[in-house]
Design a protein around this motif. Sequence first.
Motif, PDB file in Angstrom:
ATOM      1  N   ILE A 191     -15.580  54.130 -23.798  1.00 28.54           N
ATOM      2  CA  ILE A 191     -16.859  54.703 -23.351  1.00 28.54           C
ATOM      3  C   ILE A 191     -16.667  56.154 -22.940  1.00 28.54           C
ATOM      4  O   ILE A 191     -17.475  57.020 -23.304  1.00 28.54           O
ATOM      5  CB  ILE A 191     -17.458  53.862 -22.207  1.00 28.54           C
ATOM      6  CG1 ILE A 191     -17.885  52.495 -22.746  1.00 28.54           C
ATOM      7  CG2 ILE A 191     -18.638  54.571 -21.559  1.00 28.54           C
ATOM      8  CD1 ILE A 191     -18.335  51.517 -21.690  1.00 28.54           C
ATOM      9  N   ASP A 192     -15.584  56.440 -22.212  1.00 24.43           N
ATOM     10  CA  ASP A 192     -15.329  57.821 -21.802  1.00 24.43           C
ATOM     11  C   ASP A 192     -15.117  58.729 -23.002  1.00 24.43           C
ATOM     12  O   ASP A 192     -15.577  59.874 -23.014  1.00 24.43           O
ATOM     13  CB  ASP A 192     -14.118  57.889 -20.871  1.00 24.43           C
ATOM     14  CG  ASP A 192     -14.405  57.336 -19.488  1.00 24.43           C
ATOM     15  OD1 ASP A 192     -15.593  57.231 -19.127  1.00 24.43           O
ATOM     16  OD2 ASP A 192     -13.432  57.001 -18.774  1.00 24.43           O
ATOM     17  N   SER A 193     -14.411  58.231 -24.017  1.00 24.21           N
ATOM     18  CA  SER A 193     -14.192  59.070 -25.199  1.00 24.21           C
ATOM     19  C   SER A 193     -15.499  59.336 -25.926  1.00 24.21           C
ATOM     20  O   SER A 193     -15.746  60.454 -26.390  1.00 24.21           O
ATOM     21  CB  SER A 193     -13.167  58.429 -26.131  1.00 24.21           C
ATOM     22  OG  SER A 193     -13.694  57.263 -26.729  1.00 24.21           O
ATOM     23  N   GLU A 194     -16.360  58.321 -26.014  1.00 24.21           N
ATOM     24  CA  GLU A 194     -17.655  58.521 -26.674  1.00 24.21           C
ATOM     25  C   GLU A 194     -18.545  59.456 -25.866  1.00 24.21           C
ATOM     26  O   GLU A 194     -19.259  60.282 -26.433  1.00 24.21           O
ATOM     27  CB  GLU A 194     -18.362  57.174 -26.885  1.00 24.21           C
ATOM     28  CG  GLU A 194     -17.758  56.333 -27.978  1.00 24.21           C
ATOM     29  CD  GLU A 194     -17.801  57.021 -29.328  1.00 24.21           C
ATOM     30  OE1 GLU A 194     -18.836  57.610 -29.688  1.00 24.21           O
ATOM     31  OE2 GLU A 194     -16.775  56.975 -30.028  1.00 24.21           O
ATOM     32  N   ILE A 195     -18.489  59.349 -24.554  1.00 27.77           N
ATOM     33  CA  ILE A 195     -19.285  60.244 -23.711  1.00 27.77           C
ATOM     34  C   ILE A 195     -18.791  61.681 -23.864  1.00 27.77           C
ATOM     35  O   ILE A 195     -19.585  62.616 -23.970  1.00 27.77           O
ATOM     36  CB  ILE A 195     -19.237  59.789 -22.239  1.00 27.77           C
ATOM     37  CG1 ILE A 195     -20.045  58.509 -22.063  1.00 27.77           C
ATOM     38  CG2 ILE A 195     -19.759  60.883 -21.305  1.00 27.77           C
ATOM     39  CD1 ILE A 195     -19.935  57.882 -20.698  1.00 27.77           C
ATOM     40  N   SER A 196     -17.484  61.867 -23.906  1.00 26.33           N
ATOM     41  CA  SER A 196     -16.962  63.227 -24.069  1.00 26.33           C
ATOM     42  C   SER A 196     -17.321  63.787 -25.445  1.00 26.33           C
ATOM     43  O   SER A 196     -17.634  64.975 -25.564  1.00 26.33           O
ATOM     44  CB  SER A 196     -15.458  63.270 -23.838  1.00 26.33           C
ATOM     45  OG  SER A 196     -14.786  62.519 -24.816  1.00 26.33           O
TER      46      SER A 196
ATOM     47  N   GLY B 224     -28.047  57.773 -30.531  1.00 29.19           N
ATOM     48  CA  GLY B 224     -28.142  56.567 -31.347  1.00 29.19           C
ATOM     49  C   GLY B 224     -26.760  56.086 -31.764  1.00 29.19           C
ATOM     50  O   GLY B 224     -26.451  54.897 -31.708  1.00 29.19           O
ATOM     51  N   GLY B 225     -25.897  57.015 -32.176  1.00 33.39           N
ATOM     52  CA  GLY B 225     -24.525  56.661 -32.525  1.00 33.39           C
ATOM     53  C   GLY B 225     -23.752  56.136 -31.340  1.00 33.39           C
ATOM     54  O   GLY B 225     -22.980  55.179 -31.454  1.00 33.39           O
TER      55      GLY B 225
END
Length: 123
Positions: free
Chosen positions: A101-106, A73-74
């Motif tokens: 996006i990559d940082s959030e995925i990691s 959700g975040g």
Amino acid sequence: MFGIGGSEIFVIILIAVMLFGADKVPEIARTLAKGMTQLKNATDDIKNEITRSAEENGLDRKSLTSGFESEFGGLKEHVDGIKDDLAANHSLDVKSITADIDSEISKAKENLDDLTGPIKRQR
């Protein structure tokens, strides 16, 4: 189901008829069906036993997945924010978008690893 096409099934049936004869093939098919049913029932029993034992130990599906739902959700909110920023700026800075996006995925992966702990689901 097993990666077998229609022509391959036809060849298998043809070989079975030639080896066992037309009168034995239905009996063999019934025996195989009974075996598959017993295997399915045994698998269901094992799955139910694991589920029951997990519930007895306080590990239910909802408590395990609630952390995932909040993390995703975040992540969704952050991606929506990026999308809104793009719409407001009308510029496409692909590198910064993919970096965000990559940082959030990691981060989500790290949080997922923290939630699952040493026990990993095997496929």
